[in-house]
Design a protein around this motif. Structure first.
Motif, PDB file in Angstrom:
ATOM      1  N   LYS A 279      -1.454   6.212   2.631  1.00 32.17           N
ATOM      2  CA  LYS A 279      -0.227   5.173   2.977  1.00 32.17           C
ATOM      3  C   LYS A 279       0.719   5.601   4.350  1.00 32.17           C
ATOM      4  O   LYS A 279       0.876   4.655   5.102  1.00 32.17           O
ATOM      5  N   ASP A 280       0.729   6.873   4.455  1.00 36.47           N
ATOM      6  CA  ASP A 280       1.565   7.271   5.731  1.00 36.47           C
ATOM      7  C   ASP A 280       0.896   6.642   6.916  1.00 36.47           C
ATOM      8  O   ASP A 280       1.404   6.352   8.033  1.00 36.47           O
TER       9      ASP A 280
ATOM     10  N   PRO B 126       1.520  -0.261   3.594  1.00 40.24           N
ATOM     11  CA  PRO B 126       0.577   0.309   2.728  1.00 40.24           C
ATOM     12  C   PRO B 126       0.333  -0.198   1.372  1.00 40.24           C
ATOM     13  O   PRO B 126      -0.647  -0.377   0.755  1.00 40.24           O
ATOM     14  N   GLY B 127       1.305  -0.772   0.753  1.00 40.91           N
ATOM     15  CA  GLY B 127       1.519  -1.334  -0.324  1.00 40.91           C
ATOM     16  C   GLY B 127       1.253  -2.515  -0.617  1.00 40.91           C
ATOM     17  O   GLY B 127       1.352  -3.259  -1.810  1.00 40.91           O
TER      18      GLY B 127
ATOM     19  N   GLU C 162      -2.169   1.197  -5.823  1.00 40.09           N
ATOM     20  CA  GLU C 162      -3.479   1.670  -5.608  1.00 40.09           C
ATOM     21  C   GLU C 162      -3.849   1.403  -4.151  1.00 40.09           C
ATOM     22  O   GLU C 162      -3.252   0.845  -3.579  1.00 40.09           O
ATOM     23  N   VAL C 163      -4.590   2.550  -3.665  1.00 43.04           N
ATOM     24  CA  VAL C 163      -5.377   2.350  -2.443  1.00 43.04           C
ATOM     25  C   VAL C 163      -6.778   1.870  -2.556  1.00 43.04           C
ATOM     26  O   VAL C 163      -7.674   2.400  -3.033  1.00 43.04           O
TER      27      VAL C 163
ATOM     28  N   MET D 297      -9.516   1.517   6.637  1.00 45.46           N
ATOM     29  CA  MET D 297      -8.790   1.350   7.714  1.00 45.46           C
ATOM     30  C   MET D 297      -7.841   2.514   8.335  1.00 45.46           C
ATOM     31  O   MET D 297      -7.691   2.922   9.165  1.00 45.46           O
ATOM     32  N   ALA D 298      -7.603   3.104   7.202  1.00 42.76           N
ATOM     33  CA  ALA D 298      -6.459   4.390   7.665  1.00 42.76           C
ATOM     34  C   ALA D 298      -7.495   5.661   8.157  1.00 42.76           C
ATOM     35  O   ALA D 298      -7.106   6.074   9.467  1.00 42.76           O
ATOM     36  N   ASN D 299      -8.682   5.435   7.715  1.00 42.66           N
ATOM     37  CA  ASN D 299      -9.799   6.510   8.522  1.00 42.66           C
ATOM     38  C   ASN D 299      -9.803   5.983  10.008  1.00 42.66           C
ATOM     39  O   ASN D 299      -9.963   6.888  10.892  1.00 42.66           O
ATOM     40  N   GLU D 300      -9.880   4.912  10.219  1.00 41.42           N
ATOM     41  CA  GLU D 300     -10.263   4.447  11.554  1.00 41.42           C
ATOM     42  C   GLU D 300      -9.131   4.519  12.321  1.00 41.42           C
ATOM     43  O   GLU D 300      -9.080   5.011  13.479  1.00 41.42           O
TER      44      GLU D 300
END
Length: 185
Positions: free
Chosen positions: A72-73, A82-83, A90-91, A98-101
């Motif tokens: 989320k950060d 993020p929400g 939930e994620v 997307m966060a990983n990229e």
């Protein structure tokens, strides 16, 4: 369809026909939502999020709160809310991907800045500042003995007394300077 059968994502019946319900279930289970486009991708992502939540509850192995907060950060830093797409905080797989990229892009940017010489190593910078401060302190502590005799001759006072007074004032000043805290963030 033929490619899905050839790669084993869908299995045909013994007579060569396809059971639609079974094929849909196999398709959803063996398809990465990140590889999909359009409305199907959104539907699959929602189903994946629901399936992930169900599987998580069934396995009783919750994802650590720190991992969810990190995703989320990262998304928040990238300008995404993020929400927004999830229910109940939930994620989903898509948002985690997307966060990983985003993290990969940030890492690549930092590496490029380091290669260009725009960034410095924090430990090295801290050591250099510490060394500089120590040399500055030593120079000030060595100054009264060097100049006390010259100053005493100009003022017509005893050299030892002048050195003692200078040293006391220099040490007091260095004590004040020692209270300044430098943070390299």
């Amino acid at each position: 369809m033929r490619k899905a059968i050839a790669t084993g994502r869908i299995v045909t019946e013994a007579d060569g026909t396809i059971d639609a319900a079974r094929a849909d279930a196999m398709w959803d289970a063996r398809t990465d939502p990140a590889q999909q486009r359009g409305a199907h991708a959104r539907a699959t992502a929602a189903e994946t999020a629901a399936t992930t939540a169900t599987a998580k509850a069934a396995l009783n192995k919750p994802v650590p709160r720190a991992a969810l907060d990190a995703v989320k950060d990262t998304l928040r830093e990238a300008g995404s809310e993020p929400g927004a797409a999830e229910g109940g905080g939930e994620v989903s797989f898509v948002r985690a991907r997307m966060a990983n990229e985003v993290l990969k892009a940030q890492t690549a940017r930092v590496r490029l800045q380091k290669m260009k010489g725009e960034l410095v190593d924090r430990a090295r910078a801290t050591a250099m500042v510490f060394d500089l401060a120590r040399r500055e302190r030593d120079a000030w502590l060595n100054w009264p003995p060097r100049v006390a005799a010259l100053m005493a001759a100009e003022l017509g006072v005893e050299a030892h007394q002048m050195e003692t007074v200078l040293e006391r004032h220099v040490r007091a000043h260095l004590g004040e300077l020692a209270e300044v805290k430098v943070e390299l963030r």
